[in-house]
Design an enzyme around this catalytic site. Structure first.
Site, PDB file in Angstrom:
ATOM      1  N   GLY A  56       9.575 -27.263 -17.182  1.00  0.00           N
ATOM      2  CA  GLY A  56      10.241 -26.910 -18.436  1.00  0.00           C
ATOM      3  C   GLY A  56       9.536 -25.827 -19.234  1.00  0.00           C
ATOM      4  O   GLY A  56      10.070 -25.337 -20.230  1.00  0.00           O
ATOM      5  N   ASP A  58       8.378 -22.208 -20.214  1.00  0.00           N
ATOM      6  CA  ASP A  58       8.955 -20.873 -19.982  1.00  0.00           C
ATOM      7  C   ASP A  58       7.879 -19.874 -19.578  1.00  0.00           C
ATOM      8  O   ASP A  58       8.058 -19.109 -18.639  1.00  0.00           O
ATOM      9  CB  ASP A  58       9.661 -20.387 -21.251  1.00  0.00           C
ATOM     10  CG  ASP A  58      10.777 -21.344 -21.672  1.00  0.00           C
ATOM     11  OD1 ASP A  58      11.397 -21.942 -20.773  1.00  0.00           O
ATOM     12  OD2 ASP A  58      10.988 -21.505 -22.881  1.00  0.00           O
ATOM     13  N   HIS A  81      -1.137  -1.234 -17.357  1.00  0.00           N
ATOM     14  CA  HIS A  81       0.178  -0.852 -16.831  1.00  0.00           C
ATOM     15  C   HIS A  81       1.234  -1.787 -17.390  1.00  0.00           C
ATOM     16  O   HIS A  81       0.901  -2.728 -18.121  1.00  0.00           O
ATOM     17  CB  HIS A  81       0.179  -0.846 -15.300  1.00  0.00           C
ATOM     18  CG  HIS A  81      -0.089  -2.187 -14.690  1.00  0.00           C
ATOM     19  ND1 HIS A  81      -1.355  -2.706 -14.595  1.00  0.00           N
ATOM     20  CD2 HIS A  81       0.754  -3.108 -14.147  1.00  0.00           C
ATOM     21  CE1 HIS A  81      -1.285  -3.897 -14.004  1.00  0.00           C
ATOM     22  NE2 HIS A  81      -0.029  -4.165 -13.733  1.00  0.00           N
ATOM     23  N   ASP A 171      -4.648  -3.347 -12.116  1.00  0.00           N
ATOM     24  CA  ASP A 171      -4.044  -3.539 -10.794  1.00  0.00           C
ATOM     25  C   ASP A 171      -3.956  -2.177 -10.130  1.00  0.00           C
ATOM     26  O   ASP A 171      -3.518  -1.213 -10.751  1.00  0.00           O
ATOM     27  CB  ASP A 171      -2.634  -4.132 -10.915  1.00  0.00           C
ATOM     28  CG  ASP A 171      -2.656  -5.612 -11.257  1.00  0.00           C
ATOM     29  OD1 ASP A 171      -3.766  -6.180 -11.321  1.00  0.00           O
ATOM     30  OD2 ASP A 171      -1.580  -6.181 -11.466  1.00  0.00           O
ATOM     31  N   ASP A 203      -9.648  -5.550  -9.122  1.00  0.00           N
ATOM     32  CA  ASP A 203      -8.436  -6.287  -8.715  1.00  0.00           C
ATOM     33  C   ASP A 203      -8.659  -6.992  -7.379  1.00  0.00           C
ATOM     34  O   ASP A 203      -8.987  -6.369  -6.381  1.00  0.00           O
ATOM     35  CB  ASP A 203      -7.284  -5.275  -8.606  1.00  0.00           C
ATOM     36  CG  ASP A 203      -5.982  -5.886  -8.113  1.00  0.00           C
ATOM     37  OD1 ASP A 203      -5.877  -7.128  -8.039  1.00  0.00           O
ATOM     38  OD2 ASP A 203      -5.056  -5.099  -7.813  1.00  0.00           O
ATOM     39  N   HIS A 372       9.319  -3.638   2.336  1.00  0.00           N
ATOM     40  CA  HIS A 372       8.460  -3.885   1.180  1.00  0.00           C
ATOM     41  C   HIS A 372       7.005  -3.609   1.539  1.00  0.00           C
ATOM     42  O   HIS A 372       6.580  -3.883   2.658  1.00  0.00           O
ATOM     43  CB  HIS A 372       8.586  -5.329   0.680  1.00  0.00           C
ATOM     44  CG  HIS A 372       7.620  -5.658  -0.418  1.00  0.00           C
ATOM     45  ND1 HIS A 372       7.776  -5.157  -1.698  1.00  0.00           N
ATOM     46  CD2 HIS A 372       6.486  -6.376  -0.428  1.00  0.00           C
ATOM     47  CE1 HIS A 372       6.764  -5.584  -2.454  1.00  0.00           C
ATOM     48  NE2 HIS A 372       5.978  -6.319  -1.711  1.00  0.00           N
ATOM     49  N   VAL A 373       6.279  -3.015   0.592  1.00  0.00           N
ATOM     50  CA  VAL A 373       4.824  -2.921   0.725  1.00  0.00           C
ATOM     51  C   VAL A 373       4.207  -3.424  -0.569  1.00  0.00           C
ATOM     52  O   VAL A 373       4.825  -3.378  -1.631  1.00  0.00           O
ATOM     53  CB  VAL A 373       4.359  -1.476   1.009  1.00  0.00           C
ATOM     54  CG1 VAL A 373       4.945  -0.975   2.321  1.00  0.00           C
ATOM     55  CG2 VAL A 373       4.733  -0.550  -0.142  1.00  0.00           C
ATOM     56  N   SER A 374       2.982  -3.886  -0.482  1.00  0.00           N
ATOM     57  CA  SER A 374       2.312  -4.461  -1.647  1.00  0.00           C
ATOM     58  C   SER A 374       1.846  -3.372  -2.616  1.00  0.00           C
ATOM     59  O   SER A 374       1.732  -2.205  -2.247  1.00  0.00           O
ATOM     60  CB  SER A 374       1.110  -5.289  -1.189  1.00  0.00           C
ATOM     61  OG  SER A 374       0.298  -5.628  -2.303  1.00  0.00           O
ATOM     62  N   GLY A 375       1.598  -3.765  -3.846  1.00  0.00           N
ATOM     63  CA  GLY A 375       1.092  -2.849  -4.858  1.00  0.00           C
ATOM     64  C   GLY A 375      -0.413  -2.931  -5.046  1.00  0.00           C
ATOM     65  O   GLY A 375      -0.969  -2.279  -5.931  1.00  0.00           O
ATOM     66  N   HIS A 376      -1.069  -3.738  -4.227  1.00  0.00           N
ATOM     67  CA  HIS A 376      -2.493  -4.003  -4.429  1.00  0.00           C
ATOM     68  C   HIS A 376      -3.336  -3.537  -3.252  1.00  0.00           C
ATOM     69  O   HIS A 376      -2.887  -3.579  -2.103  1.00  0.00           O
ATOM     70  CB  HIS A 376      -2.725  -5.495  -4.675  1.00  0.00           C
ATOM     71  CG  HIS A 376      -2.025  -6.005  -5.894  1.00  0.00           C
ATOM     72  ND1 HIS A 376      -2.604  -5.979  -7.140  1.00  0.00           N
ATOM     73  CD2 HIS A 376      -0.782  -6.519  -6.050  1.00  0.00           C
ATOM     74  CE1 HIS A 376      -1.759  -6.491  -8.023  1.00  0.00           C
ATOM     75  NE2 HIS A 376      -0.648  -6.826  -7.388  1.00  0.00           N
TER      76      HIS A 376
END
Lengths: 560, 560
Positions: A56, A58, A81, A171, A203, A372-376
């Protein structure tokens, strides 16, 4: 490691104190507080999205309480960012002090401005910076360094202080062929390394992943294949902040003569911001409003939608459930999930995929195509950074404990002494002086839960109650007794929710309760609480022996 | 495809009817019912493990109701292998008819016997069969075919009936170098294909996965590396039924001079069964009891434990939380999760891994080493099967809808006509006659929930209540009114659970409720239900406007 709270020592002059308020131990609610000579600088202020053990809830905020009485000493909040886990908690911080200077790149602050608007927070103090720029905030001489990530215009920050220097990556990854040509500035990393980096905050998200993160542009072939083979409606989902991903979709759309329709509030809002500022290049006459989609054949448009994580209310979920007001999928349509699959969202995403497949759609996702590729930065990239920066001390940030450990091991592998590689979790108090960083204490940075319009009211006790209620339901027992006549006037009225609809099952225990209450009354028990205990014991024993279950028991005794 | 229920036509003589009662649309609760000339044969009878949208549910059973009134016509229940999702629901079926003949391989029935013991079900009718054997069960002439899977002694079943033939693979893969040398019998598949397979029911679990499933023995190098590099305590987790995986651990243990300790009830039980029957080869003097572990140095034993899916009460979770009575992990110990990661369990497993890493353990899992392979045939293997069997009709089984579709596409790619490739879900009624299979109707095969000791009492309504209670908690309001004097005697007493501990927040709404009730009473309203409506409306409006939340409202009005 997450030691019992140890009160940190008084902060000596010209010593830098670093306290992670979130993001070290979780993926999310990233925030750090740095203090020297009575002034504080904050880096990022994000939210954590709750998991199933926070029913519950948020949002989860960083441990603001640790700096609650120090907000007047804050000289600035640097936002690396524009992702939610780095800016999402800013509105809640500004409620406590409206005029904290907000420092970030153009795109980051533009996205933040939209968010603050929704929270009706205006007349705030924005200071746009760009990579290469220096900005002095009291005791903190900040220099900003370009890094690339899964959102444009991300920044690392280098801090020069009386106690030494800190390089915080935010990041980042090291995409060597970024779509916008904006490289992570390793030349700056090298220069700052030469100058001397006393504390390197790095990161950790992909530190466990061997090798190198694939370049964003390497998904182009798979994307091209999808467009080339789709002869009907085409829907692409992605994070609403992934400007480069959307740019690739736009370019492919133009090549294949499709118009683009944005669907989903955050997608529409973010893409407008990105386009207005020039981060997203939208060829003339490419965009179409959703309401005008009827004027085009399905093969003349591509729908760019939110919902890549299976969010139940998102546009994509509604399409999968045939509940979308405008878009009706038919066999042969194609849906491309050009996005990651965040742990914990698997079932939700697979439910959406099954719904789409059931409608006859052809679904392309990271499980069956390179979309898809990661951002990290992965392990290989992090090794480059450690070797280029050669930091005196390292503090892995942003990740679960397993990620922090993996990142620390990488630092050590490049020659950073183990004792100078600090695997600290939220609330660790790290002091930097004479080029040496040490954990000197621990402060409370517990979760702050946002639920509806309430912030911080929900406690662990409430969540435990919710877990019990959610697993077992409750049984309420109402009895009205006359304490003078020592008689039961009404009841026991037994009602249950989430346990069993058939309330006739309670007949036998009702008799037991009546008997138990009358005995207690005869013994002169008149205190409602003690009578409620009698009810609790009686029905608790009954339900556990006859059903092997443990619903919440809610006894209510009224004495008249 | 999941059409509205269409009553199937009367079953004509010499027509075979196939009804999947579970496992087509879910990964779990596998069960099929086949009928011809008044007799029924059942294939498998497994459980489905509930997801987060079935709060508090322990197990989900197949759609028994569809055959509830036909149990006397059942000539047998064929169990293809010993996994929970294939045998777990047998106890619940036998409660309805004790003497249903249970047909399966030695290991399968031995594991089933253990399970039935726990349910105190004895004097049941077991019929052990082996691959190559034929067994006539009334109208069904059964032939059993060896297949390999992630548990030994798995069988496919070929049925000869007056209406034609059916080949059901059960769960299987085509490991060409299986540890026990027991191949999936493609020569039998070929022979039966020559004879003619009218309906091919094929495991779909890995149909989306391109290529071929790696051989079980290919994890040996990674396993060897773990043993070779561990100089302290070593813990290996795996499914308690994965005899071959455990065999590899045992062999490595012997090579490296470690004794083996089984931890976890199901691990101890299954490995004893497997060893007694000779499926697990345990070198003399290898096993040690947990209670004797103190007599050995940590580097002299390997602990083989349950808990690979992060189950909160499992041995491994308790070790990660420092709650295990015997095993205390110290820095430098190694934990190997030689197991899959079932979607939905990610967060639980990562929580365990973080706990282990926090204790200083080195954790090896499929994410960072080749320590697990799947038990199901990938797309490449399924293509071999279709080309060898050349079935007249195909019905993908065992999988979510996306898996069934992917499997159907493979069949079509090998030349099976699309209209003879039936993508059916649970409850579809498929009739086979004159070599042609068709969906002729749909019956109800809804979930049957096991919760505590109750079976089938929990309805969707109860689950909806649990979801609301689990997300929002409840607020109860008690009022005692005298309908004659039209006055409020006691209350409103407002209590909340899972909403907010601070009950003083209800003061303002209490006043509103009192006012509303007194007005209603003044208007002559005396019916408790109508007065409860007054309370519900008043507090509902208040909580939603002041908290933007929707807890369950439980008004209780007593009239005296």
């Amino acid at each position: 490691m997450s030691a019992a709270l140890r009160t940190p020592p008084r902060l000596a002059r010209d010593t830098l104190r670093v306290i992670p308020l979130g993001g070290l131990g979780d993926v999310g609610r990233n925030m750090a507080a740095l203090e020297i000579n009575g002034q504080l600088l904050l880096i990022d202020c994000g939210v954590l999205f709750p998991e199933e053990h926070h029913p519950g809830v948020d949002l989860i905020l960083p441990g603001f309480d640790a700096i609650a009485d120090r907000l007047d000493d804050v000289v600035g909040l640097v936002l690396t960012h524009g992702h939610e886990d780095h800016i999402g908690a800013v509105p809640y911080l500004l409620r406590q002090r409206r005029d904290i200077p907000l420092i970030g790149s153009r795109l980051t602050l533009a996205l933040l401005r939209e968010k603050l608007k929704e929270h009706r927070l205006r007349d705030t103090d924005y200071r746009v910076v760009e990579d290469g720029q220096r900005l002095v905030l009291g005791e903190f001489d900040c220099e900003f360094v370009a890094v690339n990530h899964s959102i444009p215009d991300a920044l690392a920050v280098f801090l020069r202080t009386a106690a030494g220097t800190v390089l915080h990556t935010g990041d980042f990854k090291l995409d060597q062929l970024p779509l916008d040509g904006r490289l992570t500035d390793l030349r700056a990393f090298a220069r700052l390394g030469e100058e001397g980096v006393d504390l390197f905050m790095v990161d950790s998200t992909n530190a466990e992943v061997p090798g190198f993160t694939t370049a964003e542009r390497d998904i182009a072939p798979a994307l091209e294949r999808v467009f080339a083979t789709s002869s009907q409606r085409l829907i692409v989902t992605s994070f609403a902040s992934h400007v480069h991903r959307i740019q690739q979709v736009l370019d492919a759309a133009v090549r294949h003569g499709r118009k683009v329709v944005y669907v989903g509030r955050s997608m529409v809002r973010n893409m407008k911001v990105a386009a207005d500022l020039g981060y997203l290049k939208v060829p003339a006459d490419t965009l179409v409003e959703l309401r005008d989609i009827e004027n085009y054949r399905p093969d003349q448009v591509v729908i760019v939608s939110t919902g890549s994580q299976g969010e139940p209310l998102s546009a994509l979920s509604r399409m999968a459930n045939r509940e979308h007001p405008v878009i009706d999928l038919v066999p042969g349509d194609t849906v491309l999930l050009a996005s990651s699959l965040i742990p914990g969202n698997e079932n939700a995403v697979y439910r959406v995929i099954n719904g789409l497949v059931r409608l006859g759609a052809n679904v392309v996702h990271k499980g069956n195509a390179m979309v898809h590729v990661s951002g990290h930065a992965s392990a290989g990239e992090l090794l480059y950074c450690y070797n280029i920066v050669r930091p005196r001390n390292v503090m892995p940030v942003h990740g679960e404990y397993r990620h922090l450990i993996a990142n620390a091991d990488l630092a050590v592998a490049t020659g950073v002494p183990r004792e100078r590689t600090l695997v600290a979790e939220d609330g660790a108090v790290v002091d930097l002086a004479q080029g040496r960083a040490r954990v000197v204490g621990q402060v409370d940075t517990g979760y702050i839960f946002v639920d509806g319009s309430t912030v911080g009211d929900i406690s662990e006790t409430s969540l435990t109650d919710r877990r019990i209620l959610g697993e077992e339901g409750f049984i309420s027992v109402l009895a009205v007794v006359n304490t003078r006549s020592q008689r039961l006037i009404t009841g026991p009225d037994i009602h249950a929710r989430g346990f069993n609809e058939d309330e006739t099952i309670f007949a036998p225990v009702a008799t037991q309760i009546t008997k138990a209450l009358e005995e207690a009354l005869a013994d002169g028990v008149t205190d409602p609480h003690r009578l409620q205990q009698v009810i609790r014991r009686t029905i608790g024993r009954w339900v556990s022996s006859s059903y092997r279950r443990r619903p919440m028991i809610v006894p209510l005794v009224v004495t008249v």
